[in-house]
Write an enzyme that holds these catalytic residues in place. Structure first.
Site, PDB file in Angstrom:
ATOM      1  N   ARG A 113       0.841  -1.195   0.000  1.00 45.52           N
ATOM      2  CA  ARG A 113       0.000   0.000   0.000  1.00 45.52           C
ATOM      3  C   ARG A 113       0.881   1.252   0.000  1.00 45.52           C
ATOM      4  O   ARG A 113       1.955   1.260   0.621  1.00 45.52           O
ATOM      5  CB  ARG A 113      -0.830  -0.044   1.295  1.00 45.52           C
ATOM      6  CG  ARG A 113      -1.774   1.114   1.516  1.00 45.52           C
ATOM      7  CD  ARG A 113      -2.986   0.962   0.712  1.00 45.52           C
ATOM      8  NE  ARG A 113      -4.075   1.828   1.143  1.00 45.52           N
ATOM      9  CZ  ARG A 113      -5.051   2.203   0.324  1.00 45.52           C
ATOM     10  NH1 ARG A 113      -5.080   1.786  -0.919  1.00 45.52           N
ATOM     11  NH2 ARG A 113      -6.032   2.955   0.763  1.00 45.52           N
ATOM     12  N   THR A 387      -9.894   0.557  -9.688  1.00 37.87           N
ATOM     13  CA  THR A 387      -8.838  -0.222  -9.064  1.00 37.87           C
ATOM     14  C   THR A 387      -8.884  -1.492  -9.877  1.00 37.87           C
ATOM     15  O   THR A 387      -9.683  -1.594 -10.805  1.00 37.87           O
ATOM     16  CB  THR A 387      -9.178  -0.441  -7.574  1.00 37.87           C
ATOM     17  OG1 THR A 387      -9.051   0.802  -6.910  1.00 37.87           O
ATOM     18  CG2 THR A 387      -8.302  -1.464  -6.884  1.00 37.87           C
ATOM     19  N   THR A 405      -3.997  -0.631  -7.155  1.00 37.54           N
ATOM     20  CA  THR A 405      -4.791   0.577  -7.375  1.00 37.54           C
ATOM     21  C   THR A 405      -3.992   1.861  -7.515  1.00 37.54           C
ATOM     22  O   THR A 405      -2.868   1.963  -7.011  1.00 37.54           O
ATOM     23  CB  THR A 405      -5.780   0.755  -6.192  1.00 37.54           C
ATOM     24  OG1 THR A 405      -6.699   1.791  -6.488  1.00 37.54           O
ATOM     25  CG2 THR A 405      -5.067   1.081  -4.896  1.00 37.54           C
ATOM     26  N   GLY A 480     -13.881   0.669  -4.714  1.00 35.55           N
ATOM     27  CA  GLY A 480     -13.891   1.599  -3.581  1.00 35.55           C
ATOM     28  C   GLY A 480     -14.623   0.979  -2.407  1.00 35.55           C
ATOM     29  O   GLY A 480     -14.381  -0.182  -2.044  1.00 35.55           O
TER      30      GLY A 480
HETATM   31  O1  DON Z   1      -7.925   1.222  -1.181  1.00 35.41           O
HETATM   32  C1  DON Z   1      -9.081   1.594  -1.367  1.00 35.41           C
HETATM   33  O2  DON Z   1     -10.004   1.298  -0.655  1.00 35.41           O
HETATM   34  C2  DON Z   1      -9.377   2.450  -2.590  1.00 35.41           C
HETATM   35  N1  DON Z   1      -8.236   3.233  -2.940  1.00 35.41           N
HETATM   36  C3  DON Z   1      -9.814   1.565  -3.701  1.00 35.41           C
HETATM   37  C4  DON Z   1     -10.277   2.357  -4.881  1.00 35.41           C
HETATM   38  C5  DON Z   1     -11.069   1.576  -5.828  1.00 35.41           C
HETATM   39  O3  DON Z   1     -11.387   0.432  -5.632  1.00 35.41           O
HETATM   40  C6  DON Z   1     -11.511   2.293  -7.018  1.00 35.41           C
HETATM   41  N2  DON Z   1     -12.219   1.399  -7.846  1.00 35.41           N
HETATM   42  N3  DON Z   1     -12.757   0.886  -8.578  1.00 35.41           N
END
Ligand code: DON
Length: 578
Positions: A113, A387, A405, A480
């Site tokens: 991360r 992501t 992501t 998300g």
């Molecule tokens: O780590 C997270 O929770 C977000 N940055 C994820 C973002 C995400 O999944 C966007 N997606 N489709």
């Protein structure tokens, strides 16, 4: 009961033909090829399987397996390939979380991360009145967290890789140099973002096209190829030190970002002990903090365990109520208690204690909704969604479930001049101010406040499921805040509703996240009939139609040992087995 059309039902006639190949040729098995999109949604293999968001990335992963690489090698190759062919989310300028299981049954997770730069501080996105400055944590150089992907992939390879590093990085370089055929979905996304690309970049990147992108165009990325060559030749140092680091820091200076040489040099990924739980006799192996997803998934499965979901019926009124109430309660805890456990004492054991879980569900009734305003965190004992998730398994059973992501679509939209890749906007996953919603409407508190070098809380929920000591299936998704509930529903689809992997990932979905207090359901979800919506409204639920939720990928291990890959029908996602 209506489950929206599954891909293998469309192409059922192909089944007979491929079963023939299965018996007599023992080679490549592909069901349900979506001819229009050149993507494969259901695939079978004996020796290996890769399911990812893009056909080129899946092909590269498979190629590495066929060259004798193991699943860890194929993971690295797939991750770098996604940075080239799926730039909306695939990345070297972002980060990710993954869960793995080795052929000997040993399990682990890797946290690569992004983290806050050392110069970050709690109030960095607030104005003088203490209000959030809109978009400051979402666009441009100040939104960027220190990237983790290259360090993560390098550490994974150092620990478990079989093939030479150079061999694994090379296919992504070739793809960047030789060019990529742009799909219709990609062309549309590029066109939607042209203004943003121009606004947040001084130079002209490979993604700018004044004539508009269209399906079939070729995207060539020489600057990205140059960066990948540095990574190929110098490993982790090729990115975090030397020329590429200098280009990143230069971009920061030009655009008022705060990442320094030291931030880059000091970045290290972390192998963490996975979070384990039991659901209907199977072992759920997932990610601990800084993923909120793993913990919430575990909580929700425990809350659901006493109920016979199959008997309630797939997306029946009662099933929707039950999942909604479970999700509401878990997401209320997220807002209060969850953050980077290296910085904040996340009460993991208490949040998962059976007594706590029982207490949490005491107020649940099928008679009426529990409004979110009546739910706080438990007493202890519009949307941009990009992501990507991929799953890899090899002949020996080494398996990786990885979510990676940039956060929002194309992250901060900043492309590093001369280096050709997008930087993330992951800083928005922190809570910039208590109870102020982020890009996904998620709220947070002190647990997830900004601090130097701290990791922002994530919803990413990569999962591996075991049964009787053997691997059963892998799953994960982008989306998300909806990641965790999409993974939850897919696990239920496989375990409770006994769906095959393609059906499980393609099935319609819905979502509740405590605040806003609404059930969001996909506008194509035919289970939400007018009658059902009215009934739920009478019971006090608020309902809202929305765009597709998540893009789930999964691999299931069949009783005969073959692998069954399922790729989401919502995108260009492709499963390839061999
Ligand atoms: O780590 C997270 O929770 C977000 N940055 C994820 C973002 C995400 O999944 C966007 N997606 N489709």
């Amino acid at each position: 009961m209506i489950t929206n059309l599954s891909p293998q039902k469309i192409k059922i006639s192909l089944l007979v033909v491929f079963l023939f190949f299965d018996f007599f040729c023992c080679d490549v098995f592909i069901f349900a090829q979506n001819i229009e999109k050149n993507t494969t949604k259901l695939a079978y293999g004996k020796k290996g399987m890769v399911v990812s968001a893009h056909p080129e990335a899946s092909k590269i992963g498979i190629k590495i397996l066929q060259l004798g690489g193991n699943a860890f090698d194929a993971t690295v190759a797939t991750e770098f390939a996604l940075a080239v062919c799926f730039p909306i989310a695939g990345n070297i300028g972002g980060g990710g979380l993954l869960v793995f299981r080795q052929k000997n049954g040993e399990i682990g997770t890797l946290d690569y991360r992004e983290k806050a730069p050392a110069l970050a501080h709690k109030n960095m996105y607030l104005d003088e009145k203490g209000e959030i400055i809109k978009d400051k944590s979402q666009d441009g150089a100040l939104a960027v967290g220190v990237p983790g992907t290259v360090a993560g992939m390098y550490a994974l390879h150092q620990q478990f890789g079989k093939l030479e590093w150079k061999k694994i990085v090379q296919p992504a370089i070739d793809l960047a140099k030789n060019g990529l055929i742009v799909t219709e979905k990609e062309a549309n996304k590029f066109n939607e973002n042209q203004d943003a690309f121009k606004k947040f970049n001084i130079h002209i990147s490979a993604f700018i096209n004044d004539k508009k992108w269209k399906k079939g165009d070729i995207l060539i990325q020489p600057a990205l190829a140059f960066t990948l060559e540095k990574i190929r030749d110098n490993g982790k140092k090729g990115f975090y030190e030397g020329e590429i680091a200098a280009l990143i820091v230069e971009e920061m200076k030009k655009q008022k970002g705060i990442i320094t040489f030291d931030d880059l040099k000091n970045y290290t990924p972390t192998f963490r002990r996975p979070l384990l739980s039991k659901y209907r006799g199977k072992t759920i192996i997932t990610m601990p903090p800084p993923s909120a997803g793993g913990l919430l998934l575990t909580q929700m499965l425990q809350m659901l365990q006493p109920f016979d979901l199959k008997n309630l019926g797939f997306q029946s009124e009662k099933y929707i109520q039950l999942l909604t109430e479970v999700e509401r309660r878990a997401y209320a805890d997220r807002a209060k208690y969850l953050g980077d456990s290296d910085f904040f004492p996340v009460p993991i054991d208490q949040l998962l204690h059976p007594k706590y879980i029982r207490e949490r569900m005491k107020s649940f009734s099928f008679e009426k909704a529990t409004p979110s305003k009546d739910i706080q965190e438990g007493k202890l004992l519009p949307i941009s969604e990009e992501t990507t998730h991929y799953c890899v398994i090899d002949e020996d059973g080494n398996a990786i479930s990885a979510t990676t992501t940039l956060n929002g679509a194309y992250g901060s939209k900043v492309v590093v001049t001369g280096a050709g890749f997008f930087l993330n906007n992951e800083m928005d996953d922190f809570s910039g101010k208590p109870n102020a919603p982020n890009l996904y409407g998620l709220i947070g508190s002190e647990a997830n406040s900004i601090a130097p070098n701290k990791k922002m809380l994530s919803s990413m929920t990569p999962v591996i499921v075991e049964e009787k000591g053997k691997i059963s299936f892998l799953v994960g998704t982008p989306g998300g805040s909806t990641i965790t509930t999409s993974v939850l529903q897919t696990i239920i689809n496989v375990i409770d509703f006994e769906m095959n992997m393609a059906d499980a990932v393609a099935s319609p979905r819905f979502h509740h996240q405590y605040l806003p207090d609404e059930i969001q359901y996909e506008e194509t979800n035919l289970n939400f009939t007018e009658k059902l919506v009215k009934n739920l409204e009478k019971k006090g639920y608020f309902l809202k139609k929305r765009i597709p939720i998540g893009r789930v990928q999964g691999i299931k291990i069949m009783p005969d040992g073959r692998y069954e890959g399922g790729a989401d029908t919502r995108g260009d996602d492709t499963a390839i087995g061999f």
